[in-house]
Motif scaffolding. Structure first.
Motif, mmCIF file in Angstrom:
data_model
loop_
_atom_site.group_PDB
_atom_site.id
_atom_site.type_symbol
_atom_site.label_atom_id
_atom_site.label_comp_id
_atom_site.label_asym_id
_atom_site.label_seq_id
_atom_site.Cartn_x
_atom_site.Cartn_y
_atom_site.Cartn_z
ATOM 1 N N LEU A 1 0.739 -1.224 0.000
ATOM 2 C CA LEU A 1 0.015 0.364 0.052
ATOM 3 C C LEU A 1 1.452 0.994 0.286
ATOM 4 O O LEU A 1 0.693 2.172 -0.847
ATOM 5 C CB LEU A 1 -0.981 0.166 1.451
ATOM 6 C CG LEU A 1 -2.145 1.754 1.663
ATOM 7 C CD1 LEU A 1 -2.715 1.365 -0.269
ATOM 8 C CD2 LEU A 1 -3.229 0.865 2.636
ATOM 9 N N SER A 2 2.108 1.649 0.738
ATOM 10 C CA SER A 2 3.059 2.473 0.597
ATOM 11 C C SER A 2 3.306 3.043 -0.530
ATOM 12 O O SER A 2 3.474 4.048 -0.678
ATOM 13 C CB SER A 2 3.693 2.508 2.215
ATOM 14 O OG SER A 2 4.278 1.385 1.925
ATOM 15 N N HIS A 3 3.701 2.077 -1.334
ATOM 16 C CA HIS A 3 5.063 1.424 -1.776
ATOM 17 C C HIS A 3 4.095 2.023 -3.673
ATOM 18 O O HIS A 3 4.131 2.750 -4.359
ATOM 19 C CB HIS A 3 5.305 1.092 -2.324
ATOM 20 C CG HIS A 3 5.982 0.506 -3.497
ATOM 21 N ND1 HIS A 3 7.182 0.908 -3.592
ATOM 22 C CD2 HIS A 3 6.020 -0.147 -5.018
ATOM 23 C CE1 HIS A 3 8.004 0.399 -5.387
ATOM 24 N NE2 HIS A 3 6.667 0.031 -5.622
ATOM 25 N N ALA A 4 2.534 1.793 -3.708
ATOM 26 C CA ALA A 4 1.295 2.018 -4.482
ATOM 27 C C ALA A 4 1.242 3.226 -4.080
ATOM 28 O O ALA A 4 1.303 3.909 -5.236
ATOM 29 C CB ALA A 4 0.479 0.991 -4.409
ATOM 30 N N TYR A 5 1.374 4.349 -3.085
ATOM 31 C CA TYR A 5 1.143 5.344 -2.542
ATOM 32 C C TYR A 5 2.015 6.401 -3.253
ATOM 33 O O TYR A 5 1.641 7.307 -3.800
ATOM 34 C CB TYR A 5 0.859 5.554 -1.157
ATOM 35 C CG TYR A 5 0.191 6.957 -0.636
ATOM 36 C CD1 TYR A 5 -0.595 7.300 -1.148
ATOM 37 C CD2 TYR A 5 0.779 7.613 -0.363
ATOM 38 C CE1 TYR A 5 -1.268 8.292 -0.537
ATOM 39 C CE2 TYR A 5 0.709 8.790 0.322
ATOM 40 C CZ TYR A 5 -0.475 9.443 -0.142
ATOM 41 O OH TYR A 5 -0.877 10.590 0.051
ATOM 42 N N ALA A 6 3.076 5.911 -2.899
ATOM 43 C CA ALA A 6 4.176 6.320 -3.846
ATOM 44 C C ALA A 6 4.651 6.922 -4.873
ATOM 45 O O ALA A 6 5.053 7.487 -5.561
ATOM 46 C CB ALA A 6 5.432 6.072 -2.863
ATOM 47 N N GLN A 7 4.488 5.753 -5.701
ATOM 48 C CA GLN A 7 4.601 5.407 -6.835
ATOM 49 C C GLN A 7 3.562 6.518 -7.665
ATOM 50 O O GLN A 7 3.585 7.095 -8.678
ATOM 51 C CB GLN A 7 4.085 4.036 -7.475
ATOM 52 C CG GLN A 7 5.422 3.488 -7.044
ATOM 53 C CD GLN A 7 4.825 1.464 -7.977
ATOM 54 O OE1 GLN A 7 3.961 1.159 -7.734
ATOM 55 N NE2 GLN A 7 6.091 1.541 -9.310
ATOM 56 N N PHE A 8 2.377 6.362 -6.979
ATOM 57 C CA PHE A 8 1.615 7.054 -7.798
ATOM 58 C C PHE A 8 1.325 8.885 -7.285
ATOM 59 O O PHE A 8 1.380 9.552 -8.306
ATOM 60 C CB PHE A 8 -0.003 6.682 -7.251
ATOM 61 C CG PHE A 8 -1.374 8.063 -7.774
ATOM 62 C CD1 PHE A 8 -2.263 7.498 -8.640
ATOM 63 C CD2 PHE A 8 -1.602 9.157 -6.993
ATOM 64 C CE1 PHE A 8 -3.069 8.597 -9.145
ATOM 65 C CE2 PHE A 8 -2.835 9.987 -7.353
ATOM 66 C CZ PHE A 8 -3.562 9.149 -8.239
ATOM 67 N N ALA A 9 2.105 8.863 -6.464
ATOM 68 C CA ALA A 9 2.498 10.577 -5.707
ATOM 69 C C ALA A 9 3.676 10.901 -7.163
ATOM 70 O O ALA A 9 3.399 11.921 -7.553
ATOM 71 C CB ALA A 9 2.789 10.744 -4.725
#
Length: 100
Positions: free
Chosen positions: A90-98
């Motif tokens: 989840l944190s990795h996906a969030y960071a990628q989107f940002a």
């Protein structure tokens, strides 16, 4: 004779308004964002955007709704990918989107 707009015409122009709204907001911020500049960039009269949205807050609310929907879709896609079941997904996906 005035042109009769189809629901598809209306949806397409609302999309264009939102696209320009994102650009204007990122360039000018909320305080300097205005409907007149939006109309100018779209090549329409200053009153045309008001046929589709009541005021700038309504356009920016729609822009936020669309942005959150894209974010939610992105998270679902990333978290349903093979190997995305670890605790950091989840944190990795969030960071990628940002970053994107």
């Amino acid at each position: 004779m005035p042109r009769i707009l189809t629901p598809a015409d209306i949806a397409e122009f609302r999309n264009r308004l939102c696209e320009v709204g994102v650009q204007l907001f990122s360039e000018l911020g909320f305080e300097r964002f205005n409907m007149r500049e939006m109309a100018k960039r779209l090549g329409v009269s200053a009153m045309t955007p008001y046929r589709y949205f009541e005021h700038k807050e309504a356009i920016l609310a729609e822009v936020r709704v669309r942005a959150f929907a894209r974010f939610a879709d992105w998270l679902e896609e990333q978290l349903s990918a093979p190997g995305a079941d670890d605790t950091n997904a989840l944190s990795h996906a969030y960071a990628q989107f940002a970053v994107q």
